[in-house]
Design an enzyme around this catalytic site. Structure first.
Site, PDB file in Angstrom:
ATOM      1  N   THR A   1       0.793  -0.981   0.027  1.00  0.00           N
ATOM      2  CA  THR A   1      -0.174   0.295   0.042  1.00  0.00           C
ATOM      3  C   THR A   1       0.761   1.173  -0.349  1.00  0.00           C
ATOM      4  O   THR A   1       1.307   1.163   1.030  1.00  0.00           O
ATOM      5  CB  THR A   1      -1.213  -0.138   1.135  1.00  0.00           C
ATOM      6  OG1 THR A   1      -1.529  -1.228   1.027  1.00  0.00           O
ATOM      7  CG2 THR A   1      -1.468   1.229   1.224  1.00  0.00           C
TER       8      THR A   1
ATOM      9  N   PHE B   1       0.736   5.329   0.791  1.00  0.00           N
ATOM     10  CA  PHE B   1       0.184   6.306   1.426  1.00  0.00           C
ATOM     11  C   PHE B   1       1.215   7.904   1.122  1.00  0.00           C
ATOM     12  O   PHE B   1       1.969   7.476   0.604  1.00  0.00           O
ATOM     13  CB  PHE B   1       0.801   6.260   3.104  1.00  0.00           C
ATOM     14  CG  PHE B   1      -0.090   4.944   3.528  1.00  0.00           C
ATOM     15  CD1 PHE B   1      -0.700   4.594   4.689  1.00  0.00           C
ATOM     16  CD2 PHE B   1       0.984   2.970   3.295  1.00  0.00           C
ATOM     17  CE1 PHE B   1      -1.310   3.166   4.559  1.00  0.00           C
ATOM     18  CE2 PHE B   1       0.433   2.083   3.986  1.00  0.00           C
ATOM     19  CZ  PHE B   1      -0.819   2.130   4.397  1.00  0.00           C
TER      20      PHE B   1
END
Ligand SMILES: O=C(O)C(=O)C[C@]1(C(=O)O)C=C[C@@H](O)C=C1
Length: 360
Positions: free
Chosen positions: A257, A259
């Site tokens: 992921t 960010f």
């Protein structure tokens, strides 16, 4: 003759005392820097200076410590020194134990004031209102694609992106016991449920999949009912005293992921070029044939690489779209500046979301 274990420990204790004295000298200097910054009204957190400190040490490092460890240790040292100047308040999707919290700690070190928020909107609101200096939000996942709410919020926000973090995300099935028997409900953020859907279909075909506001919230709820399980990080599991009923259940072993760190430009202006930078934009072009193709021409003409291209509905009901584009480079580089200028000329809407150093 080789030293004995007790002898070695005595030597380690002595080195630790020297280190402590040195670290306190460093902390006192940082505190003085902080006093000057207060008078000047200048920015406390200087990521480019911190990157330079780490780079210098890594180049000088000829001992047994790995350069990776040097980076981790000094990130924490500088985080502690920074907190003596002024503790930085960082908003993120809570509760404690989320991957977003992990991303925030990776970026800022652990000496920050943590402000867990219940959703993405609240992270943006806290950071815009000044309740936090910085916000951290997920923007894309390698299995599930974009985090749409973050992109939509960035469109109209006064916040800009000043950094990115990419985390390898391992989801575990957490509950009050370490078995898969008797699980009726699996609770997690919709992104995590989607990232583990094959595993859930095979191993828990009859369990209800219930979406909650964050994985850590799912873990918190799982701690209240033995028939419930959460999907979350190991840290969330220990936060709520849960067992790992199954390890790493994400469908893609390399699930990552990304960010971003956002703040008001008055808190931290756009970071200076490091040589490995990304510039994020959101644009729209008139709804006519060839417009999307034309939009990409300036990038080709000026030799700028595009690393991301996403579209989001403009919500006009006219099949119009916003395009989220990531480019390699920094606007201080002439070829990037030229491409951006030409691109802006073609767009009905043009906004630079931020320019920042690429994550390692
Ligand atoms: O050099 C500065 O501006 C400092 O405030 C010192 C220091 C550090 O500990 O080295 C701390 C915070 C900044 O983010 C950068 C570096």
């Amino acid at each position: 003759m080789a030293k004995t274990l007790p002898e070695l420990r005595v030597l380690i204790d002595a080195v630790d005392l020297e280190l402590l004295a040195l670290l306190n000298r460093r902390a006192a200097l940082a505190h003085e820097v902080g006093e000057i910054k207060k008078v000047e009204g200048s920015v406390v957190f200087r990521p480019e200076r911190e990157a330079q400190v780490i780079q210098t040490l890594q180049s000088a490092n000829d001992g047994a410590l790995k350069n990776e460890s040097v980076a981790v240790i000094w990130r924490e040292i500088m985080s502690a020194c920074r907190a003596l100047e002024a503790p930085q308040r960082v908003a993120f999707l809570g509760p404690r134990g989320t991957f977003t919290e992990e991303a925030a700690l990776r970026f800022f070190g652990s000496s920050i004031q943590r402000i867990p928020c219940t959703n993405f909107d609240e992270v943006f609101h806290a950071t815009t209102s000044g309740a936090a200096e910085y916000g951290v939000v997920a923007v894309e996942n390698s299995t599930e694609g974009v985090v749409t709410r973050s992109l939509d919020l960035l469109l109209n926000s006064p916040l800009h992106i000043v950094g990115e973090i990419s985390l390898l995300v391992r989801h575990h099935l957490l509950r009050t016991t370490a078995s898969l028997e008797g699980i009726e409900v699996v609770l997690a953020h919709p992104q995590a449920l989607a990232q583990c859907q094959d595993w859930l279909t095979i191993h828990l075909p009859h369990a209800e999949r219930r979406a909650v506001s964050s994985n850590a919230e799912g873990a918190r709820l799982a701690a209240t009912n033995p028939a419930w399980a959460g999907i979350a990080s190991e840290r969330a599991g220990s936060e709520f005293g849960l067992h790992i009923a199954s390890h790493a259940i994400q469908d893609d072993a390399f699930n990552r992921t990304r960010f971003v760190v956002v703040c008001l430009p008055s808190v931290l202006p756009a970071p200076v070029a490091t040589g490995k930078d990304c510039t994020s934009l959101v644009v729209s072009v008139p709804n006519k044939p060839g417009a999307v193709h034309d939009m990409l021409v300036p990038l080709k003409t000026h030799g700028v690489s595009m690393t991301r291209f996403e579209s989001r509905p403009a919500r006009s009901g006219q099949w119009e779209y916003y395009f989220y584009i990531d480019l390699q480079g920094h606007p201080s580089q002439p070829h990037v500046a030229a491409a951006l200028k030409d691109l802006e000329g073609l767009c009905a809407f043009y906004k630079v979301l931020g320019t920042y150093p690429l994550a390692d």
